[in-house]
Design a protein around this motif. Structure first.
Motif, PDB file in Angstrom:
ATOM      1  N   ASP A   1       1.747 -45.673  36.367  1.00 26.90           N
ATOM      2  CA  ASP A   1       1.905 -44.301  35.881  1.00 26.90           C
ATOM      3  C   ASP A   1       3.349 -43.859  35.704  1.00 26.90           C
ATOM      4  O   ASP A   1       3.594 -42.783  35.148  1.00 26.90           O
ATOM      5  CB  ASP A   1       1.221 -43.329  36.850  1.00 26.90           C
TER       6      ASP A   1
ATOM      7  N   PRO B   1       6.360 -39.398  37.436  1.00 27.45           N
ATOM      8  CA  PRO B   1       5.036 -38.768  37.473  1.00 27.45           C
ATOM      9  C   PRO B   1       4.284 -39.037  38.780  1.00 27.45           C
ATOM     10  O   PRO B   1       3.545 -38.163  39.258  1.00 27.45           O
ATOM     11  CB  PRO B   1       4.301 -39.402  36.287  1.00 27.45           C
TER      12      PRO B   1
ATOM     13  N   GLN C   1       5.597 -36.735  41.397  1.00 22.00           N
ATOM     14  CA  GLN C   1       5.100 -35.380  41.132  1.00 22.00           C
ATOM     15  C   GLN C   1       3.627 -35.231  41.503  1.00 22.00           C
ATOM     16  O   GLN C   1       3.202 -34.163  41.970  1.00 22.00           O
ATOM     17  CB  GLN C   1       5.349 -35.031  39.669  1.00 22.00           C
ATOM     18  N   SER C   2       2.857 -36.301  41.365  1.00 23.34           N
ATOM     19  CA  SER C   2       1.453 -36.249  41.780  1.00 23.34           C
ATOM     20  C   SER C   2       1.341 -36.079  43.290  1.00 23.34           C
ATOM     21  O   SER C   2       0.495 -35.312  43.780  1.00 23.34           O
ATOM     22  CB  SER C   2       0.731 -37.528  41.345  1.00 23.34           C
TER      23      SER C   2
END
Length: 252
Positions: free
Chosen positions: A236, A240, A243-244
């Motif tokens: 991913d 990101p 941030q998840s």
């Protein structure tokens, strides 16, 4: 909110498997911080199989310049040798915000148990005092899945926090038997808080189990996540994925 410290050991594993400087540990750490991570964790080992002493110093400079936490993990009882000056010497040179003491042996693939605090309390106490003298907050790697976590002995060392070893929780969750393990972790976290110890957590935490852990275990101040985060980032992307994790922490 529980804060996220990203462990970048696995970036160094990839680099060292080929030699040279790629992937760049400092660049990866910078990407994590720019994505919102609250700090960086590394666990240099005496055999330098991933993070090396020069990485520690470079990361100390990066985190200091950005005003974020640097968490340095290691076994304070492992003797120095060529290429590894010893854990306390690294702390003296890098001055991490947090020093997390872990009782792993040289041959361990990864950390897989906490201290026996009843046995190690008197050996740990002067080391904790030395690290406090360097300006480090001190956290001790602790088991929560055993009948006696030794919390009172841990508090007697003068440490500031414990880090709950969450490997057994992750295994139980993967097997569909996580609820009983969560209850045990929650009880140990409450005991630690009542003894004046802050609570961190780390090892095998991932996007699939982190929310359940934080909902059940009270007062977790910090999670240190490396292997799962870097693995997920292969699919991913690094920013990101960070941030998840931050979204999970905010929701919890």
């Amino acid at each position: 909110m529980t804060v996220l410290s990203v462990n970048v050991n696995k970036i160094a594993v990839l680099r060292n498997s080929r030699g040279g400087g790629e992937p760049d540990v400092l660049r990866a750490a910078t990407t994590c911080l720019e994505a919102g991570a609250h700090g960086i964790t590394v666990h240099p080992r005496p055999d330098a199989r991933h993070i090396r002493a020069d990485d520690v110093l470079a990361l100390a400079g990066l985190t200091r310049s950005r005003g974020v936490e640097f968490n340095l993990e290691g076994n304070p009882f492992a003797p120095p040798r060529p290429g590894y000056p010893g854990f306390l010497a690294l702390c003296e040179a890098a001055r991490p915000a947090q020093a997390t003491l872990v009782p792993d042996g040289d041959g361990q693939l990864t950390s897989d148990h906490g201290f026996d605090f009843a046995r190690d309390r008197d050996r740990l106490r002067p080391l904790v005092a030395q690290l406090h003298g360097l300006g480090c907050r001190v956290s001790l790697f602790a088991d929560a899945h055993r009948d006696d976590a030794g919390i009172e002995h841990a508090a007697a060392t003068g440490a500031d926090r414990i880090e709950l070893y969450t490997g057994p929780f992750a295994e139980a969750m993967a097997a569909g038997t996580g609820q009983a393990m969560l209850a045990r972790f929650a009880a140990v976290a409450r005991h630690a808080s009542s003894a004046g110890l802050g609570v961190n957590a780390g090892h095998d935490l991932s996007q699939s189990n982190l929310a359940a852990f934080l909902r059940a275990v009270p007062g977790v101040l910090e999670v240190s996540i490396g292997h799962a985060l870097v693995s997920e980032a292969l699919y991913d992307g690094l920013a990101p994925t960070v941030q998840s994790y931050l979204a999970i922490l905010r929701a919890a």
